[in-house]
Design a protein around this motif. Structure first.
Motif, PDB file in Angstrom:
ATOM      1  N   MET A 217       0.845  -1.199   0.000  1.00 31.52           N
ATOM      2  CA  MET A 217       0.000   0.000   0.000  1.00 31.52           C
ATOM      3  C   MET A 217       0.877   1.244   0.000  1.00 31.52           C
ATOM      4  SD  MET A 217      -2.883  -0.989   2.781  1.00 31.52           S
ATOM      5  CE  MET A 217      -3.531  -2.666   2.804  1.00 31.52           C
ATOM      6  N   PHE A 218       0.451   2.215  -0.745  1.00 31.99           N
ATOM      7  CA  PHE A 218       1.165   3.492  -0.760  1.00 31.99           C
ATOM      8  C   PHE A 218       0.235   4.560  -0.211  1.00 31.99           C
ATOM      9  CE2 PHE A 218       2.420   7.289  -3.545  1.00 31.99           C
ATOM     10  CZ  PHE A 218       3.363   7.733  -2.638  1.00 31.99           C
ATOM     11  N   TYR A 219       0.644   5.140   0.900  1.00 28.58           N
ATOM     12  CA  TYR A 219      -0.108   6.287   1.425  1.00 28.58           C
ATOM     13  C   TYR A 219       0.574   7.516   0.842  1.00 28.58           C
ATOM     14  CZ  TYR A 219      -3.213   8.604   4.788  1.00 28.58           C
ATOM     15  OH  TYR A 219      -4.208   9.344   5.373  1.00 28.58           O
ATOM     16  N   GLN A 220      -0.097   8.140  -0.092  1.00 27.88           N
ATOM     17  CA  GLN A 220       0.519   9.156  -0.947  1.00 27.88           C
ATOM     18  C   GLN A 220       0.977  10.388  -0.176  1.00 27.88           C
ATOM     19  OE1 GLN A 220      -2.759   8.585  -0.659  1.00 27.88           O
ATOM     20  NE2 GLN A 220      -3.943  10.450  -0.950  1.00 27.88           N
ATOM     21  N   ARG A 221       1.877  11.115  -0.828  1.00 31.39           N
ATOM     22  CA  ARG A 221       2.333  12.394  -0.273  1.00 31.39           C
ATOM     23  C   ARG A 221       1.190  13.405  -0.352  1.00 31.39           C
ATOM     24  NH1 ARG A 221       7.636  16.050  -0.657  1.00 31.39           N
ATOM     25  NH2 ARG A 221       8.633  14.098  -0.122  1.00 31.39           N
ATOM     26  N   VAL A 222       0.849  13.976   0.774  1.00 35.43           N
ATOM     27  CA  VAL A 222      -0.199  14.996   0.812  1.00 35.43           C
ATOM     28  C   VAL A 222       0.347  16.221   1.543  1.00 35.43           C
ATOM     29  CG1 VAL A 222      -2.121  13.375   0.701  1.00 35.43           C
ATOM     30  CG2 VAL A 222      -1.170  13.986   2.932  1.00 35.43           C
ATOM     31  N   HIS A 223      -0.402  17.282   1.493  1.00 34.37           N
ATOM     32  CA  HIS A 223       0.024  18.505   2.164  1.00 34.37           C
ATOM     33  C   HIS A 223      -1.105  18.999   3.063  1.00 34.37           C
ATOM     34  CE1 HIS A 223       1.307  22.654   2.793  1.00 34.37           C
ATOM     35  NE2 HIS A 223       2.515  22.238   2.504  1.00 34.37           N
ATOM     36  N   THR A 708     -13.805  15.848   6.848  1.00 39.14           N
ATOM     37  CA  THR A 708     -13.709  16.508   5.541  1.00 39.14           C
ATOM     38  C   THR A 708     -12.284  16.413   5.010  1.00 39.14           C
ATOM     39  OG1 THR A 708     -15.505  17.977   6.181  1.00 39.14           O
ATOM     40  CG2 THR A 708     -14.173  18.652   4.300  1.00 39.14           C
ATOM     41  N   GLU A 709     -11.301  16.564   5.902  1.00 36.04           N
ATOM     42  CA  GLU A 709      -9.922  16.394   5.448  1.00 36.04           C
ATOM     43  C   GLU A 709      -9.640  14.936   5.079  1.00 36.04           C
ATOM     44  OE1 GLU A 709      -7.645  18.534   8.546  1.00 36.04           O
ATOM     45  OE2 GLU A 709      -7.003  19.859   6.948  1.00 36.04           O
ATOM     46  N   ALA A 710     -10.242  14.004   5.812  1.00 37.56           N
ATOM     47  CA  ALA A 710     -10.077  12.586   5.473  1.00 37.56           C
ATOM     48  C   ALA A 710     -10.668  12.313   4.084  1.00 37.56           C
ATOM     49  CB  ALA A 710     -10.762  11.706   6.517  1.00 37.56           C
ATOM     50  N   PHE A 711     -11.816  12.884   3.839  1.00 40.90           N
ATOM     51  CA  PHE A 711     -12.455  12.747   2.530  1.00 40.90           C
ATOM     52  C   PHE A 711     -11.543  13.298   1.435  1.00 40.90           C
ATOM     53  CE2 PHE A 711     -15.204  14.977  -0.626  1.00 40.90           C
ATOM     54  CZ  PHE A 711     -15.809  13.872  -1.199  1.00 40.90           C
ATOM     55  N   ALA A 712     -10.946  14.456   1.712  1.00 35.68           N
ATOM     56  CA  ALA A 712     -10.058  15.080   0.733  1.00 35.68           C
ATOM     57  C   ALA A 712      -8.860  14.183   0.428  1.00 35.68           C
ATOM     58  CB  ALA A 712      -9.592  16.441   1.249  1.00 35.68           C
ATOM     59  N   ILE A 713      -8.274  13.621   1.482  1.00 31.66           N
ATOM     60  CA  ILE A 713      -7.093  12.775   1.298  1.00 31.66           C
ATOM     61  C   ILE A 713      -7.459  11.497   0.552  1.00 31.66           C
ATOM     62  CG2 ILE A 713      -5.422  11.317   2.525  1.00 31.66           C
ATOM     63  CD1 ILE A 713      -5.541  13.488   4.780  1.00 31.66           C
ATOM     64  N   ALA A 714      -8.517  10.850   1.010  1.00 33.00           N
ATOM     65  CA  ALA A 714      -8.878   9.561   0.416  1.00 33.00           C
ATOM     66  C   ALA A 714      -9.293   9.718  -1.048  1.00 33.00           C
ATOM     67  CB  ALA A 714     -10.011   8.916   1.214  1.00 33.00           C
ATOM     68  N   MET A 715      -9.953  10.813  -1.345  1.00 33.04           N
ATOM     69  CA  MET A 715     -10.552  10.947  -2.671  1.00 33.04           C
ATOM     70  C   MET A 715      -9.740  11.789  -3.650  1.00 33.04           C
ATOM     71  SD  MET A 715     -13.037   9.035  -2.229  1.00 33.04           S
ATOM     72  CE  MET A 715     -14.391   8.479  -1.201  1.00 33.04           C
ATOM     73  N   GLY A 716      -8.792  12.581  -3.172  1.00 30.68           N
ATOM     74  CA  GLY A 716      -8.164  13.426  -4.184  1.00 30.68           C
ATOM     75  C   GLY A 716      -6.811  14.030  -3.891  1.00 30.68           C
ATOM     76  N   GLN A 717      -6.426  14.173  -2.620  1.00 27.79           N
ATOM     77  CA  GLN A 717      -5.190  14.913  -2.379  1.00 27.79           C
ATOM     78  C   GLN A 717      -3.964  14.075  -2.717  1.00 27.79           C
ATOM     79  OE1 GLN A 717      -5.289  16.557   1.635  1.00 27.79           O
ATOM     80  NE2 GLN A 717      -6.605  18.220   0.923  1.00 27.79           N
ATOM     81  N   SER A 778     -11.525   4.399   2.105  1.00 28.29           N
ATOM     82  CA  SER A 778     -10.815   3.459   1.250  1.00 28.29           C
ATOM     83  C   SER A 778     -11.459   2.075   1.329  1.00 28.29           C
ATOM     84  CB  SER A 778      -9.354   3.386   1.699  1.00 28.29           C
ATOM     85  OG  SER A 778      -8.489   3.439   0.612  1.00 28.29           O
ATOM     86  N   ASN A 779     -11.807   1.666   2.539  1.00 29.96           N
ATOM     87  CA  ASN A 779     -12.438   0.359   2.698  1.00 29.96           C
ATOM     88  C   ASN A 779     -13.787   0.296   1.979  1.00 29.96           C
ATOM     89  OD1 ASN A 779     -10.316  -0.653   4.121  1.00 29.96           O
ATOM     90  ND2 ASN A 779     -11.277  -0.497   6.142  1.00 29.96           N
ATOM     91  N   ALA A 780     -14.517   1.404   1.986  1.00 23.23           N
ATOM     92  CA  ALA A 780     -15.813   1.416   1.293  1.00 23.23           C
ATOM     93  C   ALA A 780     -15.612   1.281  -0.215  1.00 23.23           C
ATOM     94  CB  ALA A 780     -16.570   2.706   1.617  1.00 23.23           C
ATOM     95  N   VAL A 781     -14.627   1.992  -0.732  1.00 22.95           N
ATOM     96  CA  VAL A 781     -14.384   1.943  -2.178  1.00 22.95           C
ATOM     97  C   VAL A 781     -13.962   0.532  -2.593  1.00 22.95           C
ATOM     98  CG1 VAL A 781     -12.931   2.813  -4.056  1.00 22.95           C
ATOM     99  CG2 VAL A 781     -13.813   4.398  -2.333  1.00 22.95           C
ATOM    100  N   MET A 795      -4.852   4.905  -3.211  1.00 22.39           N
ATOM    101  CA  MET A 795      -5.368   6.260  -2.995  1.00 22.39           C
ATOM    102  C   MET A 795      -4.577   7.225  -3.862  1.00 22.39           C
ATOM    103  SD  MET A 795      -6.280   6.957   0.948  1.00 22.39           S
ATOM    104  CE  MET A 795      -4.671   6.623   1.651  1.00 22.39           C
ATOM    105  N   PRO A 796      -5.071   8.415  -4.097  1.00 22.57           N
ATOM    106  CA  PRO A 796      -6.443   8.822  -3.817  1.00 22.57           C
ATOM    107  C   PRO A 796      -7.409   8.201  -4.817  1.00 22.57           C
ATOM    108  CG  PRO A 796      -5.255  10.608  -4.896  1.00 22.57           C
ATOM    109  CD  PRO A 796      -4.266   9.511  -4.653  1.00 22.57           C
ATOM    110  N   HIS A 797      -8.626   7.980  -4.353  1.00 19.37           N
ATOM    111  CA  HIS A 797      -9.613   7.306  -5.191  1.00 19.37           C
ATOM    112  C   HIS A 797     -10.284   8.300  -6.134  1.00 19.37           C
ATOM    113  CE1 HIS A 797      -8.947   3.807  -2.746  1.00 19.37           C
ATOM    114  NE2 HIS A 797      -9.224   4.488  -1.655  1.00 19.37           N
ATOM    115  N   THR A 798      -9.500   8.814  -7.069  1.00 17.87           N
ATOM    116  CA  THR A 798     -10.053   9.754  -8.040  1.00 17.87           C
ATOM    117  C   THR A 798     -10.913   8.974  -9.024  1.00 17.87           C
ATOM    118  OG1 THR A 798      -8.167   9.451  -9.503  1.00 17.87           O
ATOM    119  CG2 THR A 798      -8.014  11.233  -7.895  1.00 17.87           C
ATOM    120  N   ALA A 799     -11.740   9.711  -9.729  1.00 18.58           N
ATOM    121  CA  ALA A 799     -12.654   9.049 -10.666  1.00 18.58           C
ATOM    122  C   ALA A 799     -11.883   8.192 -11.658  1.00 18.58           C
ATOM    123  CB  ALA A 799     -13.498  10.106 -11.380  1.00 18.58           C
ATOM    124  N   TRP A 800     -10.769   8.721 -12.169  1.00 10.21           N
ATOM    125  CA  TRP A 800     -10.087   7.918 -13.200  1.00 10.21           C
ATOM    126  C   TRP A 800      -9.481   6.657 -12.642  1.00 10.21           C
ATOM    127  CZ3 TRP A 800      -5.196   6.072 -13.965  1.00 10.21           C
ATOM    128  CH2 TRP A 800      -4.139   6.675 -13.299  1.00 10.21           C
TER     129      TRP A 800
END
Lengths: 813, 289
Positions: A217-223, A708-717, A778-781, A795-800
């Protein structure tokens, strides 16, 4: 009874001194009260005072020339054209700072970081020169005209190649050193190797296991991306020799010590002030080159120097978070009971090791990775490496790598459940540490203070109608539709920390509180933490109100000015409540101890005849005979027993005996559009147990923000780099900050399991929702694809990315 | 994040603006809502020496009906487009598309003229105007001329507008009976440009499509009018086969760049999904569905 009637009645009773205990408690606005935040009056009126609001006579402005390259040698720097710009006063480079030995600065992790690039640049947008001008416009024009001649060098972006024999050596300044502050290393690009647990016992557990699973698993670089970027105003008073440094600091007292150590100024000649700060999330803990350059500029020019980051500067250069490449294995019996855990991590720390953790913890508290589960044996290794990326590795709304650990174990539970065909709630129930096992000693060395995970998960399952959701999911799967249910039952570890194992630069991670009670019955309290939006002015006042019987509305809370408050280690890692609030409560108790002596004198009884009753001492058995705190306060200045000093004032320094362990049970339900990959979060239920709840409304706000920040990280950051080290998407055009439109609706709930070792039983909550939220998403996706044998999705679980999974499975048409 | 020096002009009339633009040539840029130009200037990606602000020019903010056609002044904001119930009744795709542009703050300043004239393939209104077969009115030193939206876009940020011309109005033909319109946009969040978006305007006449137009946003170096896709629908019942053919034809002309929202293959696939959804929605609306 209407509200008005209640109020009228309360007033009347107060006047006649016959208010009931409950009414006197309500009047205090103490612990448990849903009080509106005191600080919001100024924030919602736009009357906050942030760093960029500070204006001083003769103030000048600094801005950085930044490197366009990720790795290059600086052949020459020509300042001439920049200095010719009207309004430009000075251009500083590493050569100018060298005589002061300020071209490099120590990091909080034992490494060093270039203040201005010294011979080489190590990441794109690194600070190369500091232009100081009469106004921002001239500074901005000036930085365009500093001519830097670079010789490009091979770039190292992939941390998996950092330790190769032929990898380019990044840090020539330390290439011959056996260690860079955090133990032995084995390659010039290696920073540290950190291990926890029992390797042999873990190997044995795996050898004999009925079932094992493994996932990368890679937990991506976020800011962290706080609303307000970093900045400061440095003002050296040439006459008094005193330096005042205003800045966006989460830990102002530590900044004062660091400034003293690197500048040589006496700490008494330095005043550090954090005014209102617009969010920190770990981004504002460490020192940055902008602070050093501003201080030097002010010393040299004798004028205040202001430096404020742009958004791009903030996202691309100041401290990032995560960037953990993790590999994890679980061993289990055939019923899914976990018998062993093995985790190996490659940590990308960027160009300088300037993460901000307690210094003995190069991988933070990553060894909380056994989570909420009774896992008998485990072994963890973490290797940190240098790459040509911005430095950092801070705790973004979490406590020191807990997010990475919680993500890993919560995902792994799902991987194991899928392998064994066990329900994802059931596998958790089978592995939970049981309520009766607390205090619980984890195999990786932590003593969990309190918890009741089974109750929390069962309450969550009932609230969302878990069985019904699983039925609906089965029906949808039969129709070819994608629906996922994600569970996270995480445990946090917050409140750094006990002096035996937590320090920064040798300074133990205690917290402090000073209280002064004024003669007419109001008070001021000063704490060593610093709110960056958490509502300390309200919650600390509530705690103190409950301890000393003075209404919270009459208690002023001050933080952030080192000339005013006692020394503290600041706010991050959810430490304000576990450590700061404990100091506040204990300081309150010390006030009460002295008040008891005064009350005994006032009532002409012995101290042992008195008992505390909300806001007064009463004589045991004679409830009408009492001394109210308001009157005791006046007596402290006017009518003292012999031998007692005047005043009613204390300070408390609190060294926590243990960390606190908040936990939660989150359930997320998503629907996925298999044609576009878009994810719709239908439901998100968050049950948090943070022990004693000080202000439920503030807790709810914290949970909303964290989710909301968790949502941001999981889905796009994600901070992305191309192969030559260009940082892509370092503006809010690309970096994902969800708006109210994208943000799901949050349902919050709670259980209360107080911490047994904390003075008021509170554990901290600000970061739990980020820690637990990310794996829940992430578990839901992934769960939406579980029936198609998908065990992990990056992650992040972007649409593409989600579409790519659909496409690979052939279900996107 | 601070622009380079520039001279600021605030003309009061179109003639005055045109003469300023003529005087400064390549060094001059007109400022409408500013939500594309000003960020570019702050990043110093654009450094116009003369900024000619059209916000003081009279007569450019209007929505009117002229002989059945809709005339919209170039300085009309997206917020005003959204607010006009009359416009929403006459040409519903305008409100539908405008509501998908940026965020309320940007829409309060951003203008329809700036959106179409900037030549940014990521802007939403160009494809909408192409689908509607709108025309753009340009004023220069030599007078006024009108250009079809479908002929206007030449390259990234390059249009048929001459340097000394100002776009003053947009003209949209009247909507006939049986016309359905739809704009479908895939984006990650409020404020984002489209990953892919499609505008479809089609007219159903007794079960047959008598006229169809498909145009695409952010899927090439310019906004794209999908002529073959439009032709694939015309004369059909807009049934599954026709839609499939139109989608295929639309996807065929796309040439998007990979970005952080996905690789080329994804964005082209999404062009197909958005085209399909826009066609289905427009057909349903055309037939009162």
């Amino acid at each position: 009874m209407s509200e008005t009637q209640t109020e009228t009645q309360a007033e009347t009773q107060t006047e006649t001194q016959t208010a009931t205990t409950a009414e006197r408690e309500a009047a205090l606005g103490g612990i448990g009260c849903d009080k509106r935040r005191k600080e919001d009056a100024r924030f919602i009126r736009g009357q906050g005072n942030f760093v960029d609001d500070i204006k001083m006579p003769k103030m000048v402005f600094g801005d950085f020339v930044r490197s366009p390259h990720a790795h290059a040698r600086i052949k020459s720097i020509d300042k001439e054209k920049a200095l010719a710009v009207p309004g430009v006063i000075a251009v500083l480079t590493a050569d100018d700072l060298r005589p002061l030995n300020l071209h490099w600065m120590p990091t909080l992790a034992g490494d060093r970081q270039a203040v201005l690039a010294d011979e080489k640049v190590h990441f794109q947008n690194q600070e190369v020169a500091f232009v100081i001008a009469e106004d921002r416009y001239a500074a901005s024009d000036g930085i365009q005209l500093v001519e830097v001649d670079y010789e490009e060098l091979p770039v190292l972006i992939d941390p998996k190649k950092a330790l190769d024999d032929d990898a380019p050596i990044l840090r020539e300044d330390v290439k011959d050193k056996d260690e860079v502050g955090q133990g032995p290393r084995r390659h010039p690009n290696h920073i540290f190797n950190w291990q926890s647990g029992d390797k042999d016992a873990t190997d044995k557990a795996f050898d004999g296991a009925a079932v094992t699973v493994k996932e990368e698993m890679f937990y991506q670089r976020v800011h962290p991306s706080p609303l307000e970027t970093c900045g400061c105003v440095a003002s050296m008073d040439a006459v008094s020799g005193r330096l005042t440094l205003y800045g966006t600091f989460q830990a102002p007292h530590v900044v004062r010590t660091v400034v003293s150590l690197i500048s040589g100024l006496a700490e008494s000649n330095i005043r550090v002030v954090s005014p209102d700060v617009g969010g920190g999330f770990g981004n504002k803990v460490g020192p940055y080159p902008g602070y050093v350059c501003s201080v030097v500029g002010s010393i040299v020019l004798g004028r205040p120097v202001k430096w404020i980051e742009s958004r791009i500067d903030n996202i691309s250069t100041t401290a990032f978070a995560r960037d953990y490449h993790m590999s994890c294995e679980l061993a289990a019996d055939k019923d899914g009971r976990i018998t062993g855990l093995r985790a190996n991590v490659l940590a990308d720390h960027g160009a300088f090791n300037s993460h901000a953790q307690p210094m003995k913890w190069p991988a933070g508290f990553f060894n909380i990775v056994t989570g909420s589960y009774d896992i008998p044996t485990a072994h963890v290794t973490v290797d940190g490496v240098y790459t040509n990326k911005a430095p950092g590795g801070v705790a973004y709304r979490c406590s020191f790598r807990v997010t990475e650990a919680a993500y890993l174990i919560e995902r792994m539970l799902d991987v194991l459940a899928q392998k064994l065909g066990i329900d994802k709630a059931e596998i958790r129930l089978r592995n939970f540490i049981k309520a009766e096992q607390f205090p619980y000693q984890s195999c990786l060395g932590w003593e969990y203070d309190s918890g009741d995970y089974t109750t929390a998960l069962k309450q969550a399952m009932k609230a969302v109608g878990y069985e019904e959701l699983r039925k609906e999911q089965a029906e949808k799967r039969a129709r070819g539709e994608l629906m996922g249910i994600g569970i996270a039952t995480f445990t946090e570890i917050v409140g750094a920390g006990p002096s035996r194992n937590c320090d920064i630069l040798g300074i133990k991670m205690f917290e402090s509180c000073e209280i002064r009670v004024h003669p007419t019955g109001s008070a001021i309290a000063r704490i060593g933490t610093k709110s960056t939006g958490q509502g300390h002015e309200t919650t600390y006042a509530q705690i103190i109100a409950s301890e000393i019987g003075i209404p919270s509305d009459l208690i002023t809370v001050e933080e952030g000015d080192t000339d005013v408050g006692p020394y503290g280690l600041g706010t991050y890692g959810s430490r304000s409540t576990p450590v700061g609030a404990a100091a506040a409560a204990r300081a309150g108790r010390k006030i009460r101890d002295k008040a008891r002596k005064i009350a005994a004198h006032m009532l002409e009884v012995s101290e042992s005849d008195l008992e505390w009753d909300v806001d007064r001492f009463t004589v045991k058995g004679v409830p009408d005979l009492s001394a109210a705190m308001k009157d005791i306060a006046m007596a402290a200045y006017s009518n003292l027993p012999e031998g007692l000093e005047h005043g009613l004032e204390v300070v408390d320094y609190y060294d926590p005996p243990n960390m606190t362990y908040p936990f939660g049970a989150y359930i997320c339900v998503v629907d996925i559009d298999r044609h576009t990959g878009e994810i719709s979060v239908r439901k998100f239920y968050a049950l948090d147990d943070c022990g004693t709840r000080i202000n439920p409304m503030i807790i709810e706000g914290q949970v909303h923000g964290g989710l909301t920040e968790a949502f941001a990280i999981a889905m796009g950051q994600e901070i992305v780099f191309d192969e030559i080290g260009n940082v892509l998407g370092a503006s809010l055009l690309d970096y994902f900050l969800p708006t109210a439109v994208e943000t799901p609706h949050w349902e919050t709930d709670h259980t209360v399991t107080p911490s047994p070792h904390h003075p008021i039983g509170a554990k901290g909550v600000g970061e739990s929702p980020n820690v637990g939220g990310v794996p829940a998403f992430s578990n839901a996706v992934v769960d939406a694809f579980a029936h198609l044998d998908v065990t992990h999705m990056p992650m992040p679980h972007t649409a593409w990315r989600v579409w790519q999974t659909c496409h690979d499975l052939g279900i996107d048409k | 994040m601070i622009p380079a020096n520039f001279e600021y002009h605030r003309p009061g009339s179109v003639d005055e603006a045109v003469s300023l633009l003529t005087e400064h040539g390549e060094d001059g840029r007109v400022l409408a809502g500013g939500h594309s130009l000003i960020p570019m200037m702050k990043l110093r990606l654009a450094e116009p020496a003369h900024l000619i602000d059209l916000n003081g020019v009279e007569g450019l903010r209007s929505i009117a009906e002229v002989e059945g056609a809709i005339h919209i002044g170039a300085m009309t904001t997206q917020a005003e487009i959204i607010a006009s119930d009359d416009l929403a009744a006459r040409c519903p795709i305008l409100r539908e598309a405008a509501e998908l542009i940026a965020d309320p703050q940007v829409r309060a300043c951003g203008t329809i003229g700036g959106n179409v004239a900037n030549g940014d393939p990521g802007n939403d209104m160009p494809a909408v105007m192409m689908a509607l077969d709108a025309s753009f009115v340009l004023r220069g030193p030599g007078g006024e001329r009108s250009l079809a939206a479908r002929e206007f876009y030449e390259g990234p940020f390059e249009t048929a507008r001459d340097d000394d011309e100002i776009l003053t109005a947009l003209r949209i033909p009247a909507r006939g009976a049986g016309q359905g319109q739809a704009y479908c946009k895939l984006k990650r969040k409020v404020g984002d440009y489209a990953i892919a978006a499609a505008a479809v305007v089609l007219t159903m006449d007794g079960g047959t499509c008598s006229q169809a137009a498909v145009a695409l946003t952010n899927l090439g170096i310019t906004p794209l009018y999908a002529e073959a896709a439009s032709a694939a629908l015309t004369g059909t019942a807009v049934d599954a086969a026709a839609i499939e053919a139109a989608v295929e034809a639309a996807v065929a002309i796309t040439d998007p760049a990979a970005d952080l929202h996905g690789p080329v293959v994804y964005r082209r696939r999404m062009a197909g999904v958005m085209t399909r959804r826009a066609i289905e929605t427009a057909r349903a609306r055309a037939t009162g569905g």
